[in-house]
Write a protein that holds these residues in place. Structure first.
Motif, PDB file in Angstrom:
ATOM      1  N   VAL A 138       0.715  44.708  40.385  1.00 16.82           N
ATOM      2  CA  VAL A 138       0.860  46.002  40.690  1.00 16.82           C
ATOM      3  C   VAL A 138      -0.241  46.983  40.167  1.00 16.82           C
ATOM      4  CG1 VAL A 138       2.063  48.407  40.843  1.00 16.82           C
ATOM      5  CG2 VAL A 138       3.432  46.312  40.722  1.00 16.82           C
ATOM      6  N   GLY A 139      -1.261  47.180  41.183  1.00 17.91           N
ATOM      7  CA  GLY A 139      -2.612  47.935  40.594  1.00 17.91           C
ATOM      8  C   GLY A 139      -2.467  49.376  41.395  1.00 17.91           C
ATOM      9  N   MET A 185      -0.064  51.505  44.197  1.00 16.86           N
ATOM     10  CA  MET A 185       0.569  52.904  43.544  1.00 16.86           C
ATOM     11  C   MET A 185       0.113  53.993  44.114  1.00 16.86           C
ATOM     12  SD  MET A 185       2.595  52.217  41.616  1.00 16.86           S
ATOM     13  CE  MET A 185       3.280  53.742  41.123  1.00 16.86           C
ATOM     14  N   ASP A 186      -1.054  54.028  44.996  1.00 16.16           N
ATOM     15  CA  ASP A 186      -1.629  55.108  45.711  1.00 16.16           C
ATOM     16  C   ASP A 186      -0.862  55.122  47.020  1.00 16.16           C
ATOM     17  OD1 ASP A 186      -3.695  56.204  44.501  1.00 16.16           O
ATOM     18  OD2 ASP A 186      -5.131  54.461  45.060  1.00 16.16           O
ATOM     19  N   LYS A 187      -0.327  54.143  47.479  1.00 17.06           N
ATOM     20  CA  LYS A 187       0.522  54.173  48.579  1.00 17.06           C
ATOM     21  C   LYS A 187       1.910  54.671  48.207  1.00 17.06           C
ATOM     22  CE  LYS A 187      -1.055  49.826  50.880  1.00 17.06           C
ATOM     23  NZ  LYS A 187      -0.792  48.422  51.253  1.00 17.06           N
ATOM     24  N   VAL A 188       2.572  54.056  47.127  1.00 18.49           N
ATOM     25  CA  VAL A 188       3.666  55.016  46.696  1.00 18.49           C
ATOM     26  C   VAL A 188       3.551  56.509  46.324  1.00 18.49           C
ATOM     27  CG1 VAL A 188       5.138  55.217  44.460  1.00 18.49           C
ATOM     28  CG2 VAL A 188       4.204  53.020  45.371  1.00 18.49           C
ATOM     29  N   ALA A 189       2.580  56.985  45.991  1.00 19.18           N
ATOM     30  CA  ALA A 189       2.145  58.493  45.679  1.00 19.18           C
ATOM     31  C   ALA A 189       2.020  59.076  47.189  1.00 19.18           C
ATOM     32  CB  ALA A 189       0.922  58.809  44.985  1.00 19.18           C
ATOM     33  N   GLU A 246      13.084  58.575  39.007  1.00 21.64           N
ATOM     34  CA  GLU A 246      14.123  58.676  39.806  1.00 21.64           C
ATOM     35  C   GLU A 246      14.273  57.949  41.096  1.00 21.64           C
ATOM     36  OE1 GLU A 246      14.012  62.797  40.909  1.00 21.64           O
ATOM     37  OE2 GLU A 246      14.445  63.599  38.872  1.00 21.64           O
ATOM     38  N   ALA A 247      13.213  57.321  41.438  1.00 23.58           N
ATOM     39  CA  ALA A 247      13.226  56.367  42.616  1.00 23.58           C
ATOM     40  C   ALA A 247      14.006  54.995  42.441  1.00 23.58           C
ATOM     41  CB  ALA A 247      11.924  55.897  42.868  1.00 23.58           C
ATOM     42  N   SER A 248      14.787  54.772  43.321  1.00 25.12           N
ATOM     43  CA  SER A 248      15.483  53.405  43.447  1.00 25.12           C
ATOM     44  C   SER A 248      14.513  52.479  44.088  1.00 25.12           C
ATOM     45  CB  SER A 248      16.953  53.449  44.071  1.00 25.12           C
ATOM     46  OG  SER A 248      16.481  53.765  45.564  1.00 25.12           O
ATOM     47  N   VAL A 249      15.320  51.113  44.128  1.00 24.17           N
ATOM     48  CA  VAL A 249      14.303  49.970  44.505  1.00 24.17           C
ATOM     49  C   VAL A 249      14.208  50.272  46.099  1.00 24.17           C
ATOM     50  CG1 VAL A 249      14.439  47.444  44.797  1.00 24.17           C
ATOM     51  CG2 VAL A 249      14.842  48.383  42.592  1.00 24.17           C
ATOM     52  N   ALA A 250      15.286  50.649  46.650  1.00 22.52           N
ATOM     53  CA  ALA A 250      15.412  50.865  47.922  1.00 22.52           C
ATOM     54  C   ALA A 250      14.456  51.856  48.441  1.00 22.52           C
ATOM     55  CB  ALA A 250      16.762  51.058  48.309  1.00 22.52           C
ATOM     56  N   ASP A 251      14.238  53.291  47.686  1.00 25.91           N
ATOM     57  CA  ASP A 251      13.446  53.965  47.895  1.00 25.91           C
ATOM     58  C   ASP A 251      11.858  53.423  47.779  1.00 25.91           C
ATOM     59  OD1 ASP A 251      15.222  55.963  47.863  1.00 25.91           O
ATOM     60  OD2 ASP A 251      15.101  56.400  45.851  1.00 25.91           O
ATOM     61  N   LEU A 252      11.788  52.728  46.921  1.00 22.64           N
ATOM     62  CA  LEU A 252      10.208  52.163  46.764  1.00 22.64           C
ATOM     63  C   LEU A 252       9.828  51.026  47.566  1.00 22.64           C
ATOM     64  CD1 LEU A 252      10.256  51.721  42.817  1.00 22.64           C
ATOM     65  CD2 LEU A 252       8.737  53.335  44.191  1.00 22.64           C
ATOM     66  N   ALA A 254      11.076  51.118  50.753  1.00 31.30           N
ATOM     67  CA  ALA A 254      10.879  51.909  51.876  1.00 31.30           C
ATOM     68  C   ALA A 254       9.366  52.506  52.398  1.00 31.30           C
ATOM     69  CB  ALA A 254      11.716  53.023  52.306  1.00 31.30           C
ATOM     70  N   VAL A 255       8.319  52.069  51.276  1.00 30.88           N
ATOM     71  CA  VAL A 255       7.003  52.494  51.213  1.00 30.88           C
ATOM     72  C   VAL A 255       6.389  51.498  52.127  1.00 30.88           C
ATOM     73  CG1 VAL A 255       5.168  53.076  50.029  1.00 30.88           C
ATOM     74  CG2 VAL A 255       7.182  54.046  49.127  1.00 30.88           C
ATOM     75  N   TYR A 256       5.464  52.118  52.872  1.00 28.00           N
ATOM     76  CA  TYR A 256       4.750  51.033  53.911  1.00 28.00           C
ATOM     77  C   TYR A 256       3.864  50.085  53.020  1.00 28.00           C
ATOM     78  CZ  TYR A 256       1.751  49.302  57.608  1.00 28.00           C
ATOM     79  OH  TYR A 256       1.138  48.587  58.229  1.00 28.00           O
ATOM     80  N   GLY A 257       3.755  48.921  53.317  1.00 23.03           N
ATOM     81  CA  GLY A 257       3.145  47.939  52.761  1.00 23.03           C
ATOM     82  C   GLY A 257       3.668  47.268  51.322  1.00 23.03           C
ATOM     83  N   LEU A 258       4.834  47.874  50.921  1.00 24.41           N
ATOM     84  CA  LEU A 258       5.718  47.414  49.710  1.00 24.41           C
ATOM     85  C   LEU A 258       6.846  46.421  50.283  1.00 24.41           C
ATOM     86  CD1 LEU A 258       3.902  49.352  48.363  1.00 24.41           C
ATOM     87  CD2 LEU A 258       6.048  49.800  46.649  1.00 24.41           C
ATOM     88  N   GLY A 259       7.129  45.274  49.610  1.00 31.33           N
ATOM     89  CA  GLY A 259       8.217  44.381  49.685  1.00 31.33           C
ATOM     90  C   GLY A 259       9.441  44.774  48.699  1.00 31.33           C
ATOM     91  N   ASP A 260      10.424  44.166  48.830  1.00 28.05           N
ATOM     92  CA  ASP A 260      11.480  44.291  47.672  1.00 28.05           C
ATOM     93  C   ASP A 260      11.022  43.681  46.391  1.00 28.05           C
ATOM     94  OD1 ASP A 260      13.213  45.241  49.734  1.00 28.05           O
ATOM     95  OD2 ASP A 260      14.011  43.201  50.223  1.00 28.05           O
TER      96      ASP A 260
END
Length: 669
Positions: free
Chosen positions: A508-509, A513-517, A529-535, A537-543
Motif C-alpha cells: 500500500v503506497g 491511498m490517493d485513490k481511496v481519498a 470508520e471504513a469497512s473492508v467492503a467500503d474500501l 468498492a474503491v476503483y482499483g482496489l481488491g479485497d
C-alpha cells in the motif's frame, strides 16, 4: 508500490555511489546502471539523477585532502539498446546507410567537415581521475568524488603507469582518464577482489600507496584553463594526448548509425579477450563543445551499453532474506560470470514463483540481471544447456520467524511474519516513514544504531529523541546530532495518502491511498470508520488490499494518534471547493529546488488541488526548474509541447497567488 520502489532505488543508488566513490564498489557498473535506468524510467525528473558521485559530506575516512576539478566530471546519458541509441543519434544529426562512409582508423581526419562525424571510444570500466597541470608540470591528481570536488592522490598517481609528470608542451589545464587494472595483473595478484574495477578503486585510495604500480591510466579528454578554443576537434585532442606521452582509449570515427551498432556488437563479442574491462562504448560529437562538457550530463555524448547477459547454472540451495516482515527467497547457484562479476546468488522473488517454475534443488536455471540488486532466476534453463545431476530435492520454506518465533504465513506472493510487534517489522516501518518524509539525515545505519541502543522502537519514538542521546554515538558529534533532531522535528503537513503510506502496510503506497481519498474516504476519521467492503468498492482496489488497509489502520491507530499529538506532523484537510485553486493543474519538476525538497513541493501542490507528474506529457500545465534555459530532455520536450516552464521564484509566487496560473500560461514560459 511505484513510490515505494522509487524510494528504495534512491537509497540503493546513494549507498552504492558512496561505496563506489569512497571505497570499493559493492556491485558492478552493469548492476548499478540497471538501478539507475529503473529509477529514470519510474521518475525521470528525480533530483538524484542530476547528481554525480558521493555526497561529499563529513570528513574523508582515508584522510586525503580535497581538491576541485578543472574539468567537470559529470555523468553520461546511457543507451541500453540500439533503439535508444538510434533516437539519440538522429537528434544529433547522424545519418544512416550513407554510401561510401565507413569506419576510419583512430587518427584519420579526412572526412571532418564533409559530413557529421562522431568519435566512438571504449567505455573503460575503472575509476575516473583528473590530472591537473600548470605550465606542463603535474600539480595534482584528483579522483572523481562528487563530480566537482575529489580526493587529491598525486603521490599514488605518480606510481601508476600512464601518468605523465611533465608534458612536452607548457599546457595549463586538466587531463582526464580512467584508472584500470589489466586482467593479467588481477588474476595473478588480486583474485580475491570481485573484479578489476573493485581492485583498482581500492588500491588507488590506499594511504600508503601500496599496489599503485599495478594500475595504469588510460586518457580520453583534456581542457585548457581559461581557453575554450585550445581544443576544437576531439580527434585532434586524442592525437595531442598521445604526443604528450599518454595512453589513450581505443578511438574510431563513424558517421553511420548502423555501422556503430554493428561495431558495438563486434566489440561485445570479444570484450572478455581485451586486456582491460570495458562496459560499453562512448559516442561523442567530433567537434569539441566546452559548454556541453560543463553540463552535469553532457548532451553531445552518450554511453552505448552492452546488452544484458544470461547465464545458466545449477540451483544448489535457497536462503531466505528478511526485509521487514517479509521473507524473500534467494537462490544459491554454482558460480557463473555475468555482467563482469562472478554470480553465486540470484533472486527468486516469492513462493508462488518457485512453485510456478517447478524449481527444485539441483535444477538447471537461467540467471539474468533485470534491475535487481542481485541477479534474478527467470526460470529453468533450456533443455540440454547444462548437465543436471540425477538427484533433486524439494525447496524447504521456513515456517517460523527467526526474529520473534511467530508462525509465518504463506500468502503465495509473500511469505511473512504476522506479528505486529516483530522487531524486524518495526525497524522496516520506521525506515519507510523516514523515506516517505524524505528525512535524508536519517540513514539506515543510523536508524539501526538507534534501534540497537533502544532509542527507537516505534515511529513516534523519533519525535522524543534528544540530540544529547545521538551525540553519544561514535563519530556523531553534537553538531551532527542537533542537525538530525532539527530535521526530524521540522513541521510537515502531509496528505492523508502520504501519512498512511508511511506506516508500511504491505503493498500500500501513496498511489493506492490517493485513490481511496479521491473516492471520498479522505480523512483519517473516515478511514478508521471504513469497512473492508467500503474500501474494496474503491476503483482499483481488491479485497486483499482493502483488508490490508483496514487491518493496518486498526493496528496502527494508537501510534498514528501519538505522532499527531506531537504537533509536528499534520494531515492536510481534504480539499474543498474554496481550497483547491490549482484543481486541474499539473506540475512536473526537474532539478533541485533551493527552498524545499521536491516531495514537499509536491505535497503543497496536492493540498491546493493540483497534481504532480514524473514526466513531461502533452496535458502538463507547468514544468518547474531552476535552469529554464537548459537543453535537458525535459526542457526540450516542454518547449516542443508548448508547456510553460517556471523557475522556482515563479512557482513560489503561484503557490501564494494561484490566480497567476492564467498569466503564466499565457506568457508562454
Amino acid at each position: 508500490m511505484k513510490n515505494d520502489r522509487i524510494a528504495a532505488l534512491e537509497r540503493l543508488i546513494k549507498k552504492y555511489q558512496d561505496s563506489y566513490y569512497n571505497g570499493e564498489a559493492e556491485i558492478s557498473d552493469a548492476e548499478f546502471d540497471l538501478l539507475w535506468d529503473e529509477l529514470r524510467s519510474l521518475d525521470p525528473g528525480n533530483a538524484l539523477l542530476k547528481k554525480v558521485g558521493a555526497d561529499g559530506q563529513g570528513p574523508d575516512p582515508d584522510g586525503f585532502p580535497k581538491a576541485r576539478h578543472l574539468i567537470p566530471m559529470g555523468s553520461q546519458d546511457k543507451a541500453a539498446n540500439p533503439e535508444e541509441f538510434r533516437s539519440w543519434a538522429k537528434k544529433m544529426g547522424m545519418e544512416t546507410e550513407k554510401e561510401g562512409v565507413k569506419a576510419e582508423t583512430s587518427l584519420t581526419p579526412d572526412l571532418f567537415g564533409l559530413t557529421k562525424i562522431f568519435l566512438v571510444q571504449f567505455k573503460l570500466d575503472g575509476a575516473s581521475l583528473e590530472l591537473q597541470y600548470e605550465k606542463g608540470k603535474l600539480r595534482a591528481a584528483v579522483t572523481r568524488g562528487d563530480g566537482v570536488t575529489g580526493d587529491e592522490i598525486t603521490h599514488n598517481a605518480l606510481a601508476m603507469s600512464g601518468v605523465v609528470a611533465e608534458l612536452k608542451s607548457p599546457f595549463t589545464g586538466g587531463v582526464r582518464g580512467e584508472v584500470v587494472m589489466p586482467h593479467e595483473i588481477w588474476k595473478k595478484k588480486y583474485p580475491d577482489k570481485a573484479n578489476c574495477r573493485n581492485a583498482a578503486n581500492g588500491i588507488m585510495r590506499r594511504k600508503d600507496g601500496m599496489g599503485c604500480e599495478d594500475l595504469k591510466l588510460v586518457t580520453y579528454d583534456a581542457a585548457a584553463t581559461g581557453d575554450d578554443a585550445y581544443f576544437t576537434d576531439e580527434l585532434e585532442k586524442i592525437a595531442w594526448l598521445k604526443k604528450q606521452g599518454f595512453e589513450t582509449t581505443d578511438t574510431k570515427t563513424f558517421s553511420d548509425i548502423e555501422d556503430i551498432i554493428a561495431y558495438r556488437d563486434e566489440i561485445a563479442a570479444k570484450r572478455e579477450k581485451l586486456p582491460v574491462d570495458i562496459d560499453g562504448l562512448v559516442i561523442k560529437d567530433r567537434a569539441t563543445d566546452m559548454t556541453d562538457l560543463r553540463r552535469a550530463r553532457p548532451e553531445h555524448q552518450i554511453a552505448f551499453k552492452f546488452e544484458l547477459e544470461t547465464a545458466y547454472s545449477i540451483l544448489r540451495q535457497v536462503e531466505w532474506s528478511e526485509s521487514g516482515a517479509t521473507y524473500t527467497p534467494i537462490g544459491i547457484v554454482d558460480p557463473v560470470r555475468l555482467a563482469g562479476t562472478t554470480v553465486k546468488r540470484a533472486n527468486l522473488n516469492n513462493p508462488d514463483m518457485i512453485r510456478a517454475m517447478g524449481l527444485k534443488i539441483g535444477s538447471a536455471v537461467s540467471v539474468v540481471k533485470r534491475g535487481e540488486i542481485i541477479p534474478k532466476i527467470e526460470g529453468l534453463a533450456p533443455e540440454g544447456a547444462l548437465e543436471e545431476g540425477e538427484e533433486k530435492s524439494e525447496i524447504e520454506f521456513p515456517s517460523k520467524c527467526i526474529s520473534c518465533g511467530t508462525d509465518l504465513i504463506d500468502g503465495g506472493t509473500r511469505l511473512y511474519c504476522p506479528n505486529a510487534a516483530c522487531p524486524k517489522r518495526l525497524v522496516h516501518r520506521v525506515e519507510k516513514w523516514v523515506s516517505v518524509l524524505g528525512i535524508m539525515e536519517l540513514g539506515e545505519k543510523l536508524l539501526a544504531r538507534m534501534f540497537a541502543k533502544g532509542n527507537v522502537r516505534q515511529i513516534g519514538d523519533l519525535y522524543t529523541i534528544e540530540a544529547a542521546e545521538l551525540a553519544e554515538f561514535e563519530r556523531m558529534g553534537e553538531a551532527s546530532a542537533a542537525k538530525v533532531v532539527r530535521h526530524i522535528r521540522t513541521k510537515r503537513e502531509l496528505s492523508l495518502a502520504a501519512f498512511v503510506a508511511g506506516f508500511d502496510f504491505e503493498g500500500v503506497g501513496e498511489t493506492i491511498m490517493d485513490k481511496v481519498a479521491a473516492a471520498g474516504i479522505d480523512t483519517l476519521e473516515k478511514l478508521r470508520e471504513a469497512s473492508v467492503a467500503d474500501l474494496a468498492a474503491v476503483y482499483g482496489l481488491g479485497d486483499i488490499t482493502a483488508k490490508t488497509i483496514a487491518d493496518g489502520v486498526k493496528e496502527c491507530s494508537a501510534e498514528m494518534d501519538r505522532i499527531l499529538g506531537f504537533n509536528i506532523i499534520a494531515i492536510a484537510p481534504p480539499p474543498s471547493s474554496d481550497s483547491i485553486p490549482l484543481k486541474g493543474l499539473s506540475f512536473c519538476f526537474t532539478g533541485e529546488l533551493a527552498s524545499m525538497k521536491r516531495n514537499e513541493a509536491e505535497e503543497k501542490i496536492k493540498t491546493l488541488g493540483g497534481s504532480a507528474k514524473s514526466s513531461v506529457v502533452k496535458d502538463l500545465s507547468f514544468l518547474v526548474t531552476n535552469d529554464t534555459e537548459s537543453g535537458s530532455a525535459k526542457n526540450k520536450k516542454a518547449n516542443d509541447l508548448g508547456v510553460p516552464i517556471l523557475d522556482e521564484e515563479e512557482f513560489l509566487a503561484l503557490l501564494k497567488n494561484p490566480q497567476l496560473a492564467g498569466e503564466y500560461r499565457n506568457k508562454g514560459h
